[in-house]
Every structure is written in structure tokens, then in C-alpha cells.
Motif scaffolding. Structure first.
Motif, PDB file in Angstrom:
ATOM      1  N   TYR A 118      47.828  40.805  50.243  1.00  0.00           N
ATOM      2  CA  TYR A 118      47.403  41.255  48.916  1.00  0.00           C
ATOM      3  C   TYR A 118      48.011  40.370  47.827  1.00  0.00           C
ATOM      4  CZ  TYR A 118      47.274  43.925  44.589  1.00  0.00           C
ATOM      5  OH  TYR A 118      47.092  44.302  43.277  1.00  0.00           O
ATOM      6  N   VAL A 119      49.294  40.119  47.906  1.00  0.00           N
ATOM      7  CA  VAL A 119      49.964  39.309  46.873  1.00  0.00           C
ATOM      8  C   VAL A 119      49.477  37.868  46.910  1.00  0.00           C
ATOM      9  CG1 VAL A 119      52.209  38.452  46.072  1.00  0.00           C
ATOM     10  CG2 VAL A 119      51.991  40.818  46.847  1.00  0.00           C
ATOM     11  N   ASN A 120      49.101  37.396  48.076  1.00  0.00           N
ATOM     12  CA  ASN A 120      48.565  36.031  48.157  1.00  0.00           C
ATOM     13  C   ASN A 120      47.307  35.870  47.314  1.00  0.00           C
ATOM     14  OD1 ASN A 120      50.479  34.866  49.840  1.00  0.00           O
ATOM     15  ND2 ASN A 120      49.367  35.364  51.730  1.00  0.00           N
ATOM     16  N   GLN A 173      45.759  48.379  53.972  1.00  0.00           N
ATOM     17  CA  GLN A 173      45.795  47.340  52.945  1.00  0.00           C
ATOM     18  C   GLN A 173      44.839  47.666  51.808  1.00  0.00           C
ATOM     19  OE1 GLN A 173      45.516  43.302  54.357  1.00  0.00           O
ATOM     20  NE2 GLN A 173      44.902  42.540  52.345  1.00  0.00           N
ATOM     21  N   ASN A 174      43.707  48.250  52.116  1.00  0.00           N
ATOM     22  CA  ASN A 174      42.757  48.617  51.061  1.00  0.00           C
ATOM     23  C   ASN A 174      43.360  49.630  50.091  1.00  0.00           C
ATOM     24  OD1 ASN A 174      40.720  46.940  51.992  1.00  0.00           O
ATOM     25  ND2 ASN A 174      39.736  48.525  53.230  1.00  0.00           N
ATOM     26  N   ASP A 187      44.025  49.157  46.073  1.00  0.00           N
ATOM     27  CA  ASP A 187      43.500  50.089  45.072  1.00  0.00           C
ATOM     28  C   ASP A 187      44.607  50.574  44.140  1.00  0.00           C
ATOM     29  OD1 ASP A 187      40.987  49.845  46.148  1.00  0.00           O
ATOM     30  OD2 ASP A 187      41.066  51.729  47.290  1.00  0.00           O
ATOM     31  N   LYS A 188      45.738  50.932  44.714  1.00  0.00           N
ATOM     32  CA  LYS A 188      46.821  51.485  43.884  1.00  0.00           C
ATOM     33  C   LYS A 188      47.437  50.427  42.982  1.00  0.00           C
ATOM     34  CE  LYS A 188      47.832  54.937  43.539  1.00  0.00           C
ATOM     35  NZ  LYS A 188      47.449  55.900  42.467  1.00  0.00           N
ATOM     36  N   LEU A 189      47.723  49.263  43.513  1.00  0.00           N
ATOM     37  CA  LEU A 189      48.356  48.229  42.696  1.00  0.00           C
ATOM     38  C   LEU A 189      47.379  47.655  41.675  1.00  0.00           C
ATOM     39  CD1 LEU A 189      50.580  46.389  45.334  1.00  0.00           C
ATOM     40  CD2 LEU A 189      51.290  48.005  43.564  1.00  0.00           C
ATOM     41  N   ASP A 190      46.105  47.552  42.028  1.00  0.00           N
ATOM     42  CA  ASP A 190      45.105  47.119  41.048  1.00  0.00           C
ATOM     43  C   ASP A 190      44.969  48.140  39.923  1.00  0.00           C
ATOM     44  OD1 ASP A 190      44.601  44.793  42.402  1.00  0.00           O
ATOM     45  OD2 ASP A 190      42.689  45.444  43.277  1.00  0.00           O
ATOM     46  N   ASN A 191      45.070  49.403  40.277  1.00  0.00           N
ATOM     47  CA  ASN A 191      45.020  50.456  39.268  1.00  0.00           C
ATOM     48  C   ASN A 191      46.191  50.339  38.302  1.00  0.00           C
ATOM     49  OD1 ASN A 191      44.067  53.051  38.119  1.00  0.00           O
ATOM     50  ND2 ASN A 191      45.987  53.829  38.965  1.00  0.00           N
ATOM     51  N   PHE A 192      47.362  50.017  38.823  1.00  0.00           N
ATOM     52  CA  PHE A 192      48.528  49.833  37.949  1.00  0.00           C
ATOM     53  C   PHE A 192      48.341  48.632  37.021  1.00  0.00           C
ATOM     54  CE2 PHE A 192      51.567  52.044  41.148  1.00  0.00           C
ATOM     55  CZ  PHE A 192      51.299  53.268  40.565  1.00  0.00           C
TER      56      PHE A 192
END
Length: 410
Positions: free
Chosen positions: A244-246, A361-362, A366-371
Motif C-alpha cells: 500500500y505504501v509503495n 489489504q483492501n 480504504d481506511k488510510l485513504d479515508n484518513f
């Protein structure tokens, strides 16, 4: 029955120790305990605190330090079962003596207690050794359970659990984390000596946050950035975080793996596609150009969480999550994997909207994109995390109040 079972366990443990490094350390450490204990000062009054491992030590530490401050006439003996506790804390200055706990055989128990002659014993969270408890009770030595937590699926509360229920009667008092634990003890007629004092780790993480030194390189790395701190991670965690971070370059990453052997560090490096460095090799000029830092030394993680906007705590795709309070105290939201049901603080933080379970991972994306999309959602979750820790702090003082009345009375 227990005596036979335990002798079989000890025999098998010695066989396993021939091939298993951790088991071998326990055997060698227990042997060394006798030489440590034979030089105890017989003129001193010892309080004995036992922690299975490092996590339990962190729960008992605030109480040890509070007793040392308020009752310096006592000396403290700290014992561990696991190398992960002993090897890290064997030089802990808050205890006068640190050793491994010998196996719970009758011979070991009588020898250990005769050498230590403790004025009281404190077992942290989950420790219920039948022979130790029986011998302490036989010698009229008070025994306390600190930060205990009970669940209805434990043997104490089963129809066939009479042997284990009898062990509970050897305790002078239970300092438990929640109402549910008190209710279960009440169901076996023990409620008259149960106190709800919460999780003493809240006191500990509050102290750490107040005293943690600045990490200048990490502070510069995190300046004006969105930083995810991934603490105590295992390979299963890293396989969903790092991809995800990549791809989501708005997040920088600080990752502190639970195990920092060379092979594991290289596995993490092989997963990373963005500029990274190991913390031990960082230079001042690296901070601005890096997107990822790998923490490759012990003792830093609890002070590193302060530089994150969110935290991921490892272990939830394995045996169970690690310490989430270390991150929550800095008022940042906490994410973790599915294996967290037996952790009271995880359930409470989820309910408060301060922590979030990640099953894939999905879901992490979703959670980090929401943040990233909502500063308000990020801030609200973080505020709730910090508020929870502050609200639950104070357990050490509540325990000490009872001890001052019942144990340390004039």
C-alpha cells in the motif's frame, strides 16, 4: 494429576531445549537463578513480583515503581518465565534482584520461597502456578493478582474446573481490568476481594509519553508529512502495509518489526520500492529524501509513535496484537489485524471509534485513504484514542490505596 502432568512437561521441555534456543535459555536461566538467590540479603524484606514476559512486566512496572517510592524499606525481586522479558529487563534498576522463575515443582517452589521469604507476592495478569500459590498460602504470605482479566471460556468457570477454581482462593485480592472479570469472580463466590483498577499499562504509557526524548532524525523525516508508524510488525502485517505504501505516496512509513534479525530486515527491504534507510545507518542529510525508515534497534518504538498521524500495530494476523496503548497515548488512531478479541483495550478503542480492525489489504487501503481524504475523521479518531488512555489511567494509585490499607498498614 497436575504433579504428573507437570513432570512430563518439564521432561519434554528439557528435550526440546536441546534443539530450541529460547527453551535452552529458559533452562539455563533457571539454573542460574539459584546462584542469584543464594546471595539475597536475609536482613531485607522482599516483595516478589512475577511477570511471564515483557508485556506483563510493562503492566507491573508502574506498581513496582510506585511501591519503591512510597515504601523504600522494601526490596523488590522481579522474576520472569520468558527470555523475551528477562533478557530485555535483566538490568532493570527498579528491582533489587531479577531472575528467571524456576519450574513449578514442589521442590523448586519450597526452595525458592525459602530463599526469598517474600513479605508479599504479586502475579501480573495471567499467572496461576498451582504449587507456588499453595506454598505461599501455606506460609500465610499475601498474594495479589495485578491487572488481571478473566473470560468465561477459561477453565476456572467450567463445570469441570474445580481444581483451577481452588487456586483462585489462594489470592488475597484481585486487581482486575473490567466489570466482566469481577462478575466472573463473583460467580465463583470471590467478589468480596475484587477491585476494578483497570489496566496499569495506561499509567506506564502516560509516563513514557511524558518522558520520551525527541528523536531528531525522525522528527525531521516526519516534518509536514503524513506518517504511518507500523509497530511490532510480522511478515503477515508487512505484506499488506508495504504494498500500500509503495503505491500511495502521500503516506510516509516508519516500520519497527517485532524481530530485527538480519534476514527479516532484508525481507522488508526487498518489499520496499520507495527510498528507505535503516535507522541505525541514517545521517542528518537523509531525513528529507527518505520515504521510509526501518527501526532496527530495540527501545525506540514507544517514543516514535509521536511522529505518526496513524499507527498500525502488528500481530493481529498471528498470535495476537502487541501493545496498542503505546500508540493511542499520542492521540492517533490505531489499526490492527483480526486476532484481537482477547484484548480489552482493543475492544474498547474500537467501540469508541479510535481503533479499527483490518482484515485485508483492501480494508487497509480504504481506511488510510479515508484518513487522507478527511482530516476531521483522522483527528476525531485520534482524540478518542488519547482520551481513552487518559480516562483509564490511575490504576496504580487505586491498587496502592488498597495495599496501603491491607498490606502496608502500620
Amino acid at each position: 494429576m497436575y504433579r504428573l502432568f507437570f513432570w512430563v512437561y518439564v521432561a519434554l521441555f528439557h528435550i526440546v531445549a536441546l534443539f530450541h534456543k529460547k527453551a535452552r535459555k529458559i533452562i539455563e536461566g533457571q539454573r542460574n537463578s539459584w546462584s542469584i538467590l543464594t546471595v539475597l540479603n536475609p536482613e531485607k524484606d522482599y516483595l516478589w513480583l512475577h511477570a511471564s514476559s515483557l508485556g506483563e512486566f510493562e503492566q507491573g512496572r508502574p506498581l513496582m515503581e510506585a511501591i519503591a517510592r512510597s515504601h523504600p524499606q522494601y526490596s523488590i525481586l522481579l522474576s520472569f518465565y520468558s527470555p523475551s522479558g528477562y533478557e530485555v529487563q535483566k538490568n532493570y534498576r527498579g528491582a533489587d534482584v531479577v531472575c528467571y522463575l524456576p519450574f513449578d515443582t514442589r521442590c523448586n517452589v519450597k526452595r525458592f520461597i525459602s530463599l526469598v521469604q517474600p513479605k508479599a507476592a504479586f502475579f501480573i495478569k495471567y499467572e496461576f502456578w498451582p504449587n507456588y500459590l499453595k506454598e505461599l498460602n501455606k506460609r500465610d504470605i499475601p498474594v495479589y493478582l495485578v491487572s488481571g482479566i478473566f473470560r468465561k471460556n477459561q477453565l476456572f468457570f467450567k463445570p469441570w474446573g474445580g481444581f483451577y477454581r481452588k487456586l483462585l482462593r489462594h489470592f488475597s485480592a484481585f486487581f482486575v481490568q473490567n466489570e466482566g472479570s469481577k462478575a466472573l469472580l463473583k460467580s465463583v463466590a470471590l467478589s468480596n476481594k475484587v477491585y476494578i483498577t483497570g489496566d496499569t499499562r495506561c499509567d506506564r504509557v502516560m509516563d513514557i509519553a511524558a518522558q520520551a526524548p525527541e528523536q531528531e532524525l525522525i522528527k525531521e523525516f516526519a516534518r509536514d508529512a503524513m506518517v504511518l508508524v507500523a509497530g511490532s510488525t510480522w511478515p503477515e502485517d508487512e505484506k499488506i502495509i508495504i504494498p500500500y505504501v509503495n503505491t500511495q505516496t502521500e503516506w510516509k512509513l516508519i516500520i519497527a518489526p517485532h524481530e530485527i534479525d538480519e534476514n527479516h530486515l532484508r525481507e522488508i527491504e526487498n518489499l520496499l520500492n520507495r527510498p528507505y534507510a535503516r535507522y541505525s545507518k541514517m545521517k542528518a542529510e537523509d531525513a528529507a529524501r527518505l520515504d521510509c525508515i526501518i527501526i532496527d534497534s530495540f527501545g525506540l518504538l514507544s517514543s516514535v509513535y509521536r511522529y505518526g498521524q496513524a499507527a498500525y500495530i502488528g500481530g493481529g494476523f498471528g498470535a495476537g496484537i502487541h501493545n496498542i496503548l503505546e500508540a493511542a497515548v499520542y492521540s492517533i488512531p490505531v489499526l490492527f489485524g483480526p486476532n484481537h478479541a482477547r484484548f480489552e483495550e482493543a475492544q474498547a478503542l474500537k467501540k469508541a471509534g479510535a481503533a479499527f480492525c483490518i482484515n485485508s489489504q483492501n480494508e487497509l487501503e480504504d481506511k488510510l485513504d479515508n484518513f487522507l481524504a478527511s482530516n476531521k475523521a483522522l483527528a476525531q479518531a485520534g482524540e478518542k484514542a488519547g482520551a481513552y488512555v487518559k480516562e483509564k489511567a490511575g490504576g496504580t494509585a487505586r491498587i496502592l490505596e488498597v495495599l496501603n490499607r491491607d498490606l502496608f498498614k502500620a
